[in-house]
Design a protein around this motif. Structure first.
Motif, mmCIF file in Angstrom:
data_model
loop_
_atom_site.group_PDB
_atom_site.id
_atom_site.type_symbol
_atom_site.label_atom_id
_atom_site.label_comp_id
_atom_site.label_asym_id
_atom_site.label_seq_id
_atom_site.Cartn_x
_atom_site.Cartn_y
_atom_site.Cartn_z
ATOM 1 N N SER A 64 -0.087 2.102 5.761
ATOM 2 C CA SER A 64 1.055 2.288 4.952
ATOM 3 C C SER A 64 1.894 0.885 4.797
ATOM 4 N N THR A 91 0.943 -1.876 3.793
ATOM 5 C CA THR A 91 0.268 -3.137 4.030
ATOM 6 C C THR A 91 0.474 -4.029 2.584
ATOM 7 N N ALA A 93 1.000 -1.169 0.006
ATOM 8 C CA ALA A 93 0.119 -0.013 0.073
ATOM 9 C C ALA A 93 0.759 1.313 -0.067
ATOM 10 N N SER A 128 -3.143 3.469 0.501
ATOM 11 C CA SER A 128 -3.474 3.473 2.114
ATOM 12 C C SER A 128 -4.735 4.260 2.410
#
Lengths: 233, 233
Positions: free
Chosen positions: B198, B200, B186, B191
């Protein structure tokens, strides 16, 4: 449509597909009766039927006994995924495959598998950790549980020459399985094993296979950064 | 095998599958001739042939004109993926679907699509950014390019009531496509749009579809955290 194409049900299917894709027949529209199509194509009604059955299986047309056949309104997109053994997947790209067995022990069934492996609750399962390589670079990290009732010979197999991924295909063929795909973030272990920056997004797959009612194996595969699973629709 | 099962080629296939899975016929082993199987099952040779063809298409047996039929040594695992329109995918889980069109403009073909959309190099394409929701939670973030030669009506379509994902199924059906699945991390935009921390790891899909030689659309879909694509093998 040329005459040769009408010789086979696949030729008929091709022409029906063309009419659906070019919207000669619109989504939701009723298409001509089997008998009329057979007459038009100069073929047996069973040949048209075979082609329509195939299109219905693919979700492109909807058949109802009395209401006839309609072009599907929302045809689902179906893709066939081929999931080869990892050695073959790597070799198909022209790279050299090898694997390394990192861990091999017998342990109680982990709680996450209690639901899937109910019959083996009281017995140890074989746990394997394997790293697959392509041209000596990490390709995928594998964690696997094997039900020893389903594959008793696994107990005495070292899995150093042939990976469990390949061994099971030959020694414990399955009848069906569940498979899912998702993304994971590289933790410390994955980062080290797969040569990935900490937190890198990695493509992962989880699979359980059965032979009838007997669970065979649960495997969790995490691929090195940049991996893409491709197919055609 | 009961008598009723031998009435159909699917019944024969089921019995052949049973023998392969239970290793009555071992991997690599030659199986009896078509004529002998037809005699054993008391059915037409064409019925056995139909069942064997199906098993060959699935990669479970290997047929050679002179050498007969063998059980495959490394049967590829094939899974059929159903890729429904997102509204149907969300509604199938009992949640309420809605979408929000974030951006809609006409722009030159981006360089990454020059290879896939060669015929449209000199013309603008329609660019759409869409956020899909399930029960008002972000479900997937979509970036899409549409070739206006393939779907001219898209030029005057707002895509606010029906998403492009669904509109194209009805208005620009495709004949074939390429699809790939992978993981992305992300970034700031993802995000924010997908309500994800952030960095992920997110499951993503990229798809290009054509109608014959005409490219229709390129779409990049990134799913909210936790998404899994499931199927059976």
């Amino acid at each position: 449509m040329t005459l040769t194409e009408t010789n086979s049900w696949t030729g008929i299917r091709k022409e029906l597909l063309r009419r659906i894709h070019s919207r000669v027949w619109q989504p939701g529209e009723q298409i001509p009766h089997e008998a009329d199509l057979a007459e038009e194509f100069g073929c047996a009604r069973t040949t048209v039927n075979r082609a329509l059955r195939d299109l219905a299986e693919s979700g492109l047309v909807v058949r109802k006994r009395r209401a006839g056949t309609r072009v599907a309104l929302n045809p689902p997109q179906r893709a066939t995924l081929t999931i080869p053994i990892i050695r073959e997947e790597v070799e198909a790209t022209g790279r050299t495959y090898r694997h390394s067995l990192l861990e091999r022990d017998f342990r109680p069934l982990p709680p996450m598998l209690h639901g899937a492996f109910p019959a083996t609750l009281s017995e140890d399962v074989l746990y394997l950790k394997t790293l697959h390589f392509a041209d000596n670079r990490p390709y995928a990290y594998e964690e696997r549980y094997i039900n020893l009732n389903a594959a008793p010979e696994a107990r005495d197999t070292a899995f150093d020459e042939v990976s469990a991924n390949e061994w099971l295909v030959h020694n414990a063929p399955y009848s069906h399985g569940d498979i899912s795909f998702f993304a994971v973030s590289a933790d410390k272990t994955l980062s080290r094993k797969l040569d990935a920056g900490s937190g890198t997004a990695l493509f992962a797959m989880e699979r359980i296979t059965w032979a009838g009612n007997m669970p065979i194996t649960h495997v969790h595969l995490i691929f090195a950064p940049g991996y893409r699973m491709r197919t055609e629709i």
